[in-house]
Design an enzyme around this catalytic site. Structure first.
Site, PDB file in Angstrom:
ATOM      1  N   SER A 114       0.936  -1.096  -0.004  1.00 38.24           N
ATOM      2  CA  SER A 114      -0.003  -0.181  -0.060  1.00 38.24           C
ATOM      3  C   SER A 114       0.894   1.252  -0.066  1.00 38.24           C
ATOM      4  CB  SER A 114      -1.158   0.000   1.427  1.00 38.24           C
ATOM      5  OG  SER A 114       0.051   0.302   2.515  1.00 38.24           O
ATOM      6  N   LYS A 115       0.204   2.355  -0.132  1.00 42.25           N
ATOM      7  CA  LYS A 115       0.896   3.704  -0.341  1.00 42.25           C
ATOM      8  C   LYS A 115       1.597   3.960   1.134  1.00 42.25           C
ATOM      9  CE  LYS A 115      -0.112   8.466  -0.496  1.00 42.25           C
ATOM     10  NZ  LYS A 115       0.866   8.799   0.336  1.00 42.25           N
ATOM     11  N   ARG A 116       0.776   3.473   2.052  1.00 43.36           N
ATOM     12  CA  ARG A 116       1.450   3.590   3.553  1.00 43.36           C
ATOM     13  C   ARG A 116       2.715   2.781   3.808  1.00 43.36           C
ATOM     14  NH1 ARG A 116      -3.415   2.825   6.063  1.00 43.36           N
ATOM     15  NH2 ARG A 116      -2.656   0.976   7.240  1.00 43.36           N
TER      16      ARG A 116
END
Ligand code: GLU
Length: 504
Positions: free
Chosen positions: A261-263
């Site tokens: 994910s982007k996180r």
């Protein structure tokens, strides 16, 4: 199969293209090129709610940066356009009508409030064969009522009529046969009168058919939609020319636990987008591979191996080689760990392949930012050549090569303790005399003279050479000492030794 290979990359412009999307585009491209086929770029912008300005340009720029060439698309044109779904409303309207006329789809008038109420009162509510007759649609209402509602401009959607209890087979070229029972599917919305736009499912199938797409290569997250898509091809009578399906494995977090994910990028400090992205709403900036100093060839090579392998342990492959070697047989079903360190390694490898002079040109702006000008291209190139083996990014050149341009500001304390004693200044002064006496300051000439002097005097080789290095570099690291002094020249070398004697 003698069908012409035509593939499409079909992103929705709802934000920056994620690195997983880039991999999908790349695999489509490799497959198309290998088979002498066509690569289509189709912009799927039917969800007006999620449209993000700038996203389409971002997609174009990303693909161009990576060298993924598009044969047909919004910019490129082609015989199957328009290539932007919001410009194909007439086509969808006509195809929705075909389904309605053939009894494969129906009008539904349920308002969002009515649907909500139903979801509240009925656990696990699904709009399907078991519930549709209790809803407000053209199957449950009298024909005159349906006509009256439509004529009155009442908002409606068109839903796909799914027959329950049928086994639907999806043949996936990576996963094999996947069977699902139609009873688990709901009567999907295909079209909304409110914005006169189809939903993803309808637009996607109609376009793949009309654009004569032969292979649908996309991320695993679309696998659950595939049975519905098969039913749609059937309903339209297009089953004979249905494309082959290929669902690529997920990209996983570096530790393999869950989807990337982007996180994860933010948390572990690596980009998950090809280019830097400036969010038009929040103003947030997300880092990109390009701005972080990656070469596009390195990113392509790295991504190609996330979900595919060439069947042997070859790792470094150019786009041409990837096109030759790519095969769906060697794509994996299971998710691919996003091994970010490997990405750096690829960049390191590709930087080594660049001519020293090119690296020097890339290094120049960094030198200028640090206030360093006036060095010849040749000097910079030779400095770069000596340290490039230690860099993963062009920006690392500053750390590795700065001493070629600025004298040491300080001297590594540990090394001083170990290598510098009361005797050292005297020996360094002697060294200055030795160096001053050398005519030809090249490595080949100076090295034997200095080493001979150390041996003749019975000095400690390690201590003397490290003290020498300390004065010139500031620490006991770096390229071969006499290569450094050859480039710096006698005058600068001697100046630094004097300075070191004063300051250490
Ligand atoms: N528009 C979809 C996306 O954003 C396309 C999925 C597909 O390739 O069918 O990924």
């Amino acid at each position: 199969m003698d069908r012409k290979v035509r593939v499409r990359f079909a992103p929705s412009p709802t934000g920056p293209l994620h690195i997983g999307g880039v991999r999908t585009a790349l695999y489509n491209y490799l497959f198309a090129r290998q088979h002498g086929g066509d690569m289509i770029l189709r912009i799927e912008d039917t969800d007006s709610q999620r449209f993000v300005p700038g996203a389409e340009e971002y997609i174009n720029e990303s693909l161009a940066w990576l060298g993924i060439k598009i044969d047909e698309g919004v910019k490129e044109g082609g015989n199957y356009g328009p290539y932007k779904q919001s410009e194909r409303r007439d086509i969808y309207r006509e195809n929705v009508k075909t389904l309605l006329d053939n009894g494969k789809a129906y009008y539904a008038f349920d308002t969002p409030e009515e649907l909500d109420a139903k979801r509240q009162s009925t656990p696990n509510f699904q709009y399907d064969a078991s519930t549709r007759m209790s809803m407000r649609n053209s199957l449950s209402l009298p024909a005159e009522e349906v006509k009256r509602l439509i004529d009155a401009g009442e908002k409606y959607v068109v839903r796909f009529l799914i027959e329950p209890g049928r086994d639907i087979e999806v043949n996936d070229l990576i996963r094999g046969k996947v069977t699902i029972n139609s009873s688990v599917l709901d009567d999907k919305v295909l079209y909304k009168s409110a914005d006169d736009l189809p939903t993803y499912h309808l637009a996607n199938i109609v376009d793949d058919h009309l654009m004569e797409v032969s292979h649908v290569i996309r991320g695993e997250e679309w696998l659950p939609s595939a049975p519905l898509h098969v039913l749609l091809y059937e309903a339209f009578g297009w089953k004979d020319t249905m494309p082959e399906f290929v669902h690529l494995p997920l990209l996983l977090k570096p530790d393999g636990k869950g989807k990337l994910s982007k996180r994860d990028g933010d948390r572990l400090g690596f980009p998950v987008f090809p280019l830097e992205w400036h969010d038009p709403k929040s103003g947030d900036i997300s880092s990109g591979y390009r701005e972080s100093g990656y070469l596009p060839q390195a990113v392509v090579n790295f991504l190609a191996l996330l979900g595919w392998n060439p069947g042997d342990d070859t790792e470094i492959m150019s786009m041409e080689e990837l096109i030759n070697k790519f095969s769906l047989d060697h794509c994996s079903k299971s998710g691919a760990k996003f091994d970010f360190e490997k990405g750096k390694w690829f960049n390191h490898k590709y930087l080594q392949e660049l001519p020293d002079a090119s690296l020097a040109q890339m290094f120049k702006p960094i030198l200028e930012q640090n206030g360093i000008t006036g060095y010849s291209d040749e000097y910079i190139t030779r400095a770069v050549a000596m340290v490039k083996g230690r860099i993963n990014f062009v920006k690392d050149l500053w750390d590795q090569a700065r001493f070629f341009f600025v004298q040491p500001e300080s001297y590594d304390e540990k090394a001083v303790k170990k290598r510098w004693n009361e005797d050292t200044p005297r020996i360094m002064n002697e060294l200055i005399d030795v160096l001053n006496g050398i005519e030809d300051f090249s490595c080949a000439s100076a090295e034997p003279i200095v080493l001979g002097w150390i041996t003749d005097k019975g000095y400690h080789m390690g201590n003397v050479m490290n003290a020498f290095r300390l004065t010139v570099v500031g620490e006991c690291k770096g390229p071969h000492m006499f290569d450094i002094t050859e480039l710096m020249g006698k005058e600068e070398t001697v100046r630094r030794i004097k300075l070191g004697i004063e300051r250490i």
